[in-house]
Structures are given as C-alpha cells and as structure tokens.
Design an enzyme around this catalytic site. Structure first.
Site, PDB file in Angstrom:
ATOM      1  N   GLU A  13       0.856  -1.200   0.000  1.00 27.92           N
ATOM      2  CA  GLU A  13       0.000   0.000   0.000  1.00 27.92           C
ATOM      3  C   GLU A  13       0.887   1.243   0.000  1.00 27.92           C
ATOM      4  O   GLU A  13       2.063   1.176   0.391  1.00 27.92           O
ATOM      5  CB  GLU A  13      -0.902   0.005   1.238  1.00 27.92           C
ATOM      6  CG  GLU A  13      -0.125   0.244   2.503  1.00 27.92           C
ATOM      7  CD  GLU A  13      -0.880  -0.176   3.745  1.00 27.92           C
ATOM      8  OE1 GLU A  13      -1.659   0.638   4.238  1.00 27.92           O
ATOM      9  OE2 GLU A  13      -0.654  -1.297   4.226  1.00 27.92           O
ATOM     10  N   LYS A  67       2.612   4.605   1.271  1.00 29.20           N
ATOM     11  CA  LYS A  67       2.949   5.115   2.609  1.00 29.20           C
ATOM     12  C   LYS A  67       2.537   6.576   2.654  1.00 29.20           C
ATOM     13  O   LYS A  67       3.143   7.423   2.001  1.00 29.20           O
ATOM     14  CB  LYS A  67       4.450   4.964   2.848  1.00 29.20           C
ATOM     15  CG  LYS A  67       4.848   5.311   4.248  1.00 29.20           C
ATOM     16  CD  LYS A  67       6.259   4.876   4.547  1.00 29.20           C
ATOM     17  CE  LYS A  67       6.561   5.112   6.019  1.00 29.20           C
ATOM     18  NZ  LYS A  67       6.253   6.469   6.451  1.00 29.20           N
ATOM     19  N   ASP A  95       2.015  10.356   3.656  1.00 32.38           N
ATOM     20  CA  ASP A  95       2.887  11.329   4.313  1.00 32.38           C
ATOM     21  C   ASP A  95       2.041  12.203   5.235  1.00 32.38           C
ATOM     22  O   ASP A  95       1.726  13.340   4.921  1.00 32.38           O
ATOM     23  CB  ASP A  95       3.591  12.171   3.249  1.00 32.38           C
ATOM     24  CG  ASP A  95       4.863  12.792   3.780  1.00 32.38           C
ATOM     25  OD1 ASP A  95       5.199  12.542   4.950  1.00 32.38           O
ATOM     26  OD2 ASP A  95       5.509  13.526   3.025  1.00 32.38           O
ATOM     27  N   TYR A 133      -6.718   7.271   6.591  1.00 32.89           N
ATOM     28  CA  TYR A 133      -6.735   5.899   6.071  1.00 32.89           C
ATOM     29  C   TYR A 133      -6.214   4.962   7.160  1.00 32.89           C
ATOM     30  O   TYR A 133      -5.171   5.247   7.761  1.00 32.89           O
ATOM     31  CB  TYR A 133      -5.814   5.754   4.851  1.00 32.89           C
ATOM     32  CG  TYR A 133      -6.439   6.161   3.534  1.00 32.89           C
ATOM     33  CD1 TYR A 133      -7.792   5.924   3.264  1.00 32.89           C
ATOM     34  CD2 TYR A 133      -5.664   6.747   2.536  1.00 32.89           C
ATOM     35  CE1 TYR A 133      -8.351   6.288   2.046  1.00 32.89           C
ATOM     36  CE2 TYR A 133      -6.222   7.108   1.311  1.00 32.89           C
ATOM     37  CZ  TYR A 133      -7.570   6.876   1.083  1.00 32.89           C
ATOM     38  OH  TYR A 133      -8.119   7.221  -0.115  1.00 32.89           O
ATOM     39  N   LYS A 172      11.093   3.447   0.649  1.00 32.66           N
ATOM     40  CA  LYS A 172      10.936   4.899   0.534  1.00 32.66           C
ATOM     41  C   LYS A 172      11.236   5.382  -0.880  1.00 32.66           C
ATOM     42  O   LYS A 172      12.132   4.864  -1.533  1.00 32.66           O
ATOM     43  CB  LYS A 172      11.896   5.592   1.510  1.00 32.66           C
ATOM     44  CG  LYS A 172      11.586   5.355   2.982  1.00 32.66           C
ATOM     45  CD  LYS A 172      10.313   6.048   3.350  1.00 32.66           C
ATOM     46  CE  LYS A 172      10.210   6.535   4.754  1.00 32.66           C
ATOM     47  NZ  LYS A 172      11.068   7.497   5.266  1.00 32.66           N
ATOM     48  N   CYS A 204      19.946  47.364 -10.857  1.00 35.57           N
ATOM     49  CA  CYS A 204      19.894  46.098 -11.588  1.00 35.57           C
ATOM     50  C   CYS A 204      21.308  45.515 -11.683  1.00 35.57           C
ATOM     51  O   CYS A 204      22.231  46.221 -12.115  1.00 35.57           O
ATOM     52  CB  CYS A 204      19.332  46.316 -12.992  1.00 35.57           C
ATOM     53  SG  CYS A 204      19.521  44.874 -14.050  1.00 35.57           S
ATOM     54  N   CYS A 227      22.313  45.707 -15.759  1.00 35.00           N
ATOM     55  CA  CYS A 227      22.490  46.955 -16.522  1.00 35.00           C
ATOM     56  C   CYS A 227      22.697  48.182 -15.624  1.00 35.00           C
ATOM     57  O   CYS A 227      22.968  49.269 -16.129  1.00 35.00           O
ATOM     58  CB  CYS A 227      21.300  47.179 -17.451  1.00 35.00           C
ATOM     59  SG  CYS A 227      19.792  47.639 -16.573  1.00 35.00           S
ATOM     60  N   CYS A 285      13.815  45.679 -12.571  1.00 30.97           N
ATOM     61  CA  CYS A 285      14.814  46.543 -13.194  1.00 30.97           C
ATOM     62  C   CYS A 285      14.048  47.518 -14.080  1.00 30.97           C
ATOM     63  O   CYS A 285      13.137  47.117 -14.817  1.00 30.97           O
ATOM     64  CB  CYS A 285      15.764  45.678 -14.034  1.00 30.97           C
ATOM     65  SG  CYS A 285      16.548  46.566 -15.381  1.00 30.97           S
ATOM     66  N   CYS A 298      18.110  46.810 -21.061  1.00 30.89           N
ATOM     67  CA  CYS A 298      18.827  45.892 -20.165  1.00 30.89           C
ATOM     68  C   CYS A 298      19.091  44.606 -20.942  1.00 30.89           C
ATOM     69  O   CYS A 298      18.156  43.950 -21.406  1.00 30.89           O
ATOM     70  CB  CYS A 298      17.980  45.606 -18.923  1.00 30.89           C
ATOM     71  SG  CYS A 298      18.680  44.307 -17.889  1.00 30.89           S
TER      72      CYS A 298
HETATM   73  N1  5U1 Z   1       0.720   2.529   4.898  1.00 28.20           N
HETATM   74  C1  5U1 Z   1       1.260   2.232   6.077  1.00 28.20           C
HETATM   75  N2  5U1 Z   1       1.934   3.094   6.786  1.00 28.20           N
HETATM   76  N3  5U1 Z   1       2.305   2.446   7.888  1.00 28.20           N
HETATM   77  C2  5U1 Z   1       3.004   2.897   8.968  1.00 28.20           C
HETATM   78  N4  5U1 Z   1       1.177   1.053   6.689  1.00 28.20           N
HETATM   79  C3  5U1 Z   1       1.830   1.173   7.835  1.00 28.20           C
HETATM   80  N5  5U1 Z   1       2.027   0.292   8.834  1.00 28.20           N
HETATM   81  C4  5U1 Z   1       2.713   0.713   9.906  1.00 28.20           C
HETATM   82  C5  5U1 Z   1       3.220   2.007  10.006  1.00 28.20           C
HETATM   83  C6  5U1 Z   1       3.958   2.467  11.183  1.00 28.20           C
HETATM   84  O1  5U1 Z   1       2.931  -0.129  10.930  1.00 28.20           O
HETATM   85  C7  5U1 Z   1       2.412  -1.441  10.834  1.00 28.20           C
HETATM   86  C8  5U1 Z   1       3.316  -2.306  11.568  1.00 28.20           C
HETATM   87  C9  5U1 Z   1       1.024  -1.478  11.378  1.00 28.20           C
END
Ligand code: 5U1
Length: 678
Positions: free
Chosen positions: A116, A118, A120, A226, A317, A411, A414, A429, A435
């Site tokens: 899946e 990750k 941010d 999520y 990553k 500037c 020039c 400028c 120029c």
């Molecule tokens: N998508 C995802 N991010 N993440 C972070 N899955 C996921 N699982 C994690 C972590 C810290 O830990 C699992 C061990 C549940």
C-alpha cells in the site's frame, strides 16, 4: 414534538448521516448533495439542542468542536506504536525477503504481501470500545502519545461508532491522518488571505491541524484518514490475513486506501513500487513510499518484532523530495519583464534523486518573511518537474556569522534603478529592453514552445546572435539567412538550414500565440486567448482603449494598462510591423460574445483534463477552457463538474466514474468548444 418522537427522529437522522458518511468516505459514491446532507445535520443539531438528554458522544453533531483545551493529556499505548524498517533500494527489499526466509524457511513461496502507499501524514491510534470511539492518540514516542480525541472526532472520515451489529469489546484501529493536496491548497489560500503564514507542506498542515488546542480549528481543516493496522484488539477480531482484516475495518466504516493490493514475492513488491512511483504525481495526497507487510497474520506472529519494528513489514521509501543543505550565496536573475528573482546558490545536495545546487527564493519579501540568511542550513524542496525552492532556514543550525540578504537598489546586469510597484512583492529593473538581460529573456520567450515555437534557437545561440549584433528585436530573427548562421563557430550548414526552416515554419501561427509571444507584461497564454476570442483581430486589440480591454473577462485595470502602454510604444509598433512584413500570419477568429460570456458551457465550471488529446496539446486545451471561463484543476473531487478524458486516461477517469462526475471524450469536448466559437 414529544420526547419520544424526537428520540425516534434523532436516531433516524443519525443513521442517515452515518450511511451518507459511509457512501462518501468508504464507497466514494456520494448518495446526497452537500446541501441535503447539511440540512439533515442542522435538523439533528436543532433537535439535540431542544432535547439535550438525547445527546450521545457518538452523535455526528459531536464532531464539530468544543472549547479549546489547556494542553494535551498523555496516553500510554496499550500496544506500542512501532515504526517501520526502511529500504531505499531493490537490494534492500531483497534482503528483507531473505531475512524472512531465514527466520521462516517453511513460509509458502512466493511470499504473499499486502502492499500500500505510505501516506505522508501522521500516525494515529483510534480506540473503540463496544464500537464507540473513546480515545484517539498520536504516536508520540511510540510508548506514550497525546490524547487528541476531541480533534480526531472532527475528522469526518473517522467513524465515531463502528458500523457493526456485535462490536468487539476493544479494537484499536491505527492509520494515518493526512491532508489532501486540494485541502492543503485551499487552507494555504485562506491563511494568506488572513495574513497568516502558509504551511510548508500537507504533512505539516495535517500535524498542525490535528495538534490544535482548539478543536474548532481542526474541524475547519478538512483532514482525511486511512487505516493501515491495529493495536489492542479483543480475541476474534483479526481474520486470517492483513488484507482481510483491513477489509473488515473498511466494512465497519474506517476508510482504507483503495490502492492496497496483494502482491507476490520480490517481483510483486518491486513492480508495485514502480507503479506507485508513476502514479505519485497524480494522487491527491502526498506519499513518501510504499509499505509491504507479510499478508498472513499467523506468519506475522511467527516472525515477531525487533525492539523498534515488526520483522514482517518494510517501508520502501521514494527518493527524498526535501533535503537540508548550506546556502552559500544569493544571486539575482533578471526576467523578461525585469522582475528580479533571488536565486540560492547551494552546497550540492541530492533531492528526489536529482543533484540540486541552486533553487529559487521567489522574491525578497519571502526571504525577509522566512528570515533566510547566507550561511544558513536551509530546507530545499523539489516537487515533480517544478524548479527546486528553498522552503526555509533550519534556525537551530544558524551560524553566528550568518549574513543578512539585502535587496539590490540597482539592476545587477544593466545598473538601472530597481523599482517596486505599490502593493507588489516583486522588484523590477527599470532598464526595459535596454537591459541586456531583459532583452535576452524577451527573445527566449518569443521563440519558446508556447509562443512562436522555433526549435533550435536556444538561449546560447540567441546570446551569440545578440552579441554579433544580428538580432536586437524578435523581427530580426526573420532576417537571418542560413549562410549567415553557418559562419558561426560550431554551426554546421545542416543545423543552419534547420534553424532557418524552423523560423520559416513559425510564420504560420495563431493570433493567441502571436500575442503571447510579444511578451506584454502579465499577458499569459490564457489572457492572449481571451483577447483574441474577444476582439478577433490584432488591429482591434491594438486600437482598444483601457475600458474596451476591461470588458474582456478577467482583464482588470492593471493588465489593460499594460496592454495599452505596450502598443503605444513606437519601438513595439515597429517590431510588430516588421514581424507582419516578414510574413507572420494566422487564420481569422470570429469573435463571439458567447465565447467569453457566462452563458458559455464551461463558464464557471471546474474541469479536469486527463489522458492524451489528439487535436491539441494539454496546454492548448487548458488555455481554451480557461478562456471560456472554466477553472482547470489537476485533481478530481466532488467539486469537479466535468472530466475531459483523452486516450489512456487513468486514475483520474476512474475517480470521476466512481464519483459519478460527467466525462467528455475528445469528440464531445470539441463539439462543446465548437459551440462556443461559431
Ligand atoms: N501505509 C502504512 N503506513 N504504515 C506505517 N502502513 C503502515 N504500517 C505501519 C506504520 C507504522 O505499521 C504497521 C506495523 C502497522
């Protein structure tokens, strides 16, 4: 209304709202309009205000805020929130699989993993007791986090009550709180409007919004969630595999990333990584990699944990998009219209897989606002194809001799005076085309792809032509000959002919391109298109006064003034005559009132373009839509009115279909455009 009737209606309203939340957040198939949803919500609020004895903590109305807290209480996680081991290369992923095979030689092969994106954002643990959300906590140090229950309750994607008939005694659902790019952009626009500092990225915005002492602010910030795992769970909750358990959570109302997949072995993992890397720019949220987990929960248990991370999971990553490096110096670049852009000279650093040694600092007000100094360690960001930028200084690393950056008074190219228009951040400028830097940029702009599109005339060659005295203004390009070019050092006869052919071919153009190529300050492609559609001919535009120009949609007094001033200059008139005499021509446009009026099919509509169009480029389609008053955005959401799908349209088309947003194919799009320009 009797209390009995009120209690019945309250329950009815709550269950309707929960159903609509599920349709929206889990199924991505909204069942009702925002207005209908709001009406039900307000009815529920009104009834609960009249009959407060029926308020329960899991009522949807309890999401909307509450008084600010003094601080956050600490929460000890019943099961620690571990982090993940990281991998940056395919070899490291292979080593991960080798470690699993060494510890569990009997595991069936190819090993089955869940994969899946990750997210941010920031991790959160949601504790449900008998199906009711009783506590939400941040990760903190993994053992002890902060109690953000009141704030988490304002996030509509987080269910306040699980949708199941016999909820478990305890289940802790863990996942990521994040902010979509769209919500982030809207938030930053509001921040700027209020004169407040914008957030550097969606992750900071999500973290800052969740860790708000005033939950009413969190409620305004449109956070998403999520689920990706669990903490403490009563016996019997978990099913056989990770993916099935996540499907169960989803059924209970906790959203799970629809991009989660079952993949097989090392090849399955690396293929998935490549696919997500390719999709990354199209997603409406930031991801910084992908996560693999052994799918079988029984094998997860056998593999166990190290002190800090599960042995059965790995984060692969993406190359970092942000990096820290030293700001060595600041130089000033002069743009086509004289705008002075400070550019950071950096100690070289790799950002997102690319070496970066300079980055934009935008303007001198930004430098002052962010308090950036020479000698600072700065954060550099690269996003997609855009120019790297300096996000800000790392104040904890500021050396004692860090030097303030002073805006120039003259500037740097020039020596003309530097001016600042009232209310504008940018310095300019005042040298105009005298120029050399402005002249060079103006010539580069004239030949650029979206303007006259003359291939082969790069910046170095232009500089040489100027130095030779052969080109001063754009019309001089059309007086060059192949023989003359062939005398230049390093230029072969064939290249010289190719360039002359490209110059010749550029004579057949369009009025919008020609207007754009002239480089009138603040007349971009869209304004050029609008001008052409409105007036139809160059003569009409050149003769228009400011009032006539302001009648064009989106042209205000500043742009109108720029246009009038530009065409009034004798030097510009002479260049335009020279260009027309050289044979530059275009097909007539028949101006149409409809083309710019709000009666247009696309006027005021939010439109997303996806896939490949055959009859025009994406940029042209965008310019035409904008000229018709449409807002063209990058991502599909419930606010999108139409999606225009060319060939090989991918995730955006899928999302539009999921959300029931009308989709036009290229033919239909052309028909609608045709209707606008009879
Ligand atoms: N998508 C995802 N991010 N993440 C972070 N899955 C996921 N699982 C994690 C972590 C810290 O830990 C699992 C061990 C549940």
């Amino acid at each position: 209304m009797t209390p009995e009737t009120a209690a019945r209606r309250i329950e009815e309203l709550r269950s309707l709202i929960r159903r609509y939340d599920y349709a929206y957040y889990i199924l991505a198939e909204p069942e009702v309009s925002d207005a209908e949803y709001d009406a039900l919500f307000r009815e529920l609020q009104a009834l609960e205000a009249q009959f407060p004895q029926f308020i329960t903590p899991d009522s949807p109305t309890q999401r909307v805020g509450g008084a600010p807290a003094e601080g956050f209480n600490k929460v000890r996680h019943s099961v620690p929130m571990l982090s993940l081991d990281n991998a940056f290369t395919d070899e490291e992923v292979a080593e991960f699989e080798q470690r699993i095979l060494a510890l569990a030689p009997d595991i069936p092969q190819p090993i089955e993993y869940s994969a899946e994106p990750k997210m941010d954002g920031l991790a959160i643990s949601l504790r449900y007791e008998k199906g009711i959300l009783v506590q939400a906590a941040t990760r903190g140090d993994g053992e002890v986090g902060e109690d953000v229950t009141r704030n988490a309750m304002t996030i509509r994607a987080i269910p306040l009550r699980l949708l199941c008939d016999t909820p478990p005694q305890v289940v802790e659902i863990r996942g990521e709180v994040f902010m979509t790019r769209q919500a982030f952009e809207q938030l930053n626009a509001r921040q700027l409007e209020k004169g407040e500092k914008p957030f550097a990225n969606p992750r900071n915005a999500a973290a800052g919004s969740l860790r708000q002492l005033d939950p009413r602010i969190t409620a305004e910030r449109q956070l998403s969630f999520y689920a990706y795992g669990w903490g403490e769970v009563s016996p019997g909750v978990l099913v056989e595999t990770h993916i099935e358990t996540m499907a169960l959570f989803r059924q209970w109302g906790a959203p799970v990333n629809p991009l989660m997949e079952r993949v097989l072995g090392l090849k399955g993992m690396t293929d998935y990584f490549q696919r997500m890397l390719a999709r990354r720019p199209d997603l409406d949220y930031d991801i910084d990699g992908v996560v693999y987990k052994v799918n079988s929960i029984a094998w997860q248990e056998k593999l166990g944990y190290t002190a800090r991370a599960p042995r059965w999971a790995l984060a692969r990553k993406f190359p970092a998009q942000e990096a820290w490096t030293k700001l060595l110096d600041v130089i000033v670049q002069v743009g086509r219209t004289g705008a002075l852009t400070p550019v950071a000279k950096l100690a070289p650093v790799r950002v997102g897989g690319v070496n970066v040694s300079s980055a934009t600092l935008h303007n001198f007000e930004e430098i002052k606002r962010k308090d950036i100094r020479i000698g600072d360690t700065v954060i550099v960001r690269r996003a997609g194809d855009v120019i790297p930028e300096v996000v800000g200084p790392v104040l904890s690393r500021r050396p004692a001799d860090a030097k303030e950056i002073i805006p120039p008074k003259k500037c740097p190219v020039c020596g003309a005076d530097v001016i600042q228009e009232p209310g504008k951040a940018v310095l300019r400028c005042s040298g105009g085309l005298y120029c050399p830097a402005q002249r060079q940029r103006a010539l580069e702009h004239f030949v650029s792809r979206k303007a006259m599109d003359i291939r082969g005339l790069g910046p170095k060659l232009i500089a040489k032509l100027v130095e030779k005295g052969w080109v001063e203004h754009p019309d001089d390009f059309y007086r060059l000959s192949a023989d003359q070019l062939a005398t230049l050092e390093g230029m072969g006869t064939k290249s010289a002919h190719n360039i002359i052919n490209a110059i010749e071919a550029s004579k057949n153009t369009t009025l919008p391109r020609f207007l754009y190529a002239l480089g009138i300050p603040e007349v971009g492609e869209v304004t050029a298109e609008q001008l052409a559609q409105h007036f139809g001919t160059l003569e009409a535009i050149m003769q228009a006064d400011e009032a006539a120009l302001e009648a064009v949609e989106d042209i205000g007094p500043v742009v109108a003034h720029n246009i009038v001033t530009f065409f009034r200059q004798p030097v510009n008139q002479k260049v335009i005559q020279g260009l027309l005499q050289a044979g530059i021509h275009w097909d007539d446009i028949h101006p149409s009132k409809d083309a710019t009026s709000s009666a247009s099919f696309f006027a005021g509509k939010t439109v997303v373009l996806t896939g490949t169009l055959h009859t025009m480029t994406r940029d042209e389609a965008k310019a035409r839509l904008k000229a018709l008053g449409a807002h063209v955005t990058n991502s599909v959401s419930r606010k999108t009115d139409f999606v225009i799908a060319g060939e090989k349209a991918g995730s955006k088309l899928a999302k539009a279909q999921q959300l029931g947003i009308p989709v036009l194919n290229e033919q239909q799009f052309l028909e609608k455009l045709g209707g606008q320009t009879p």
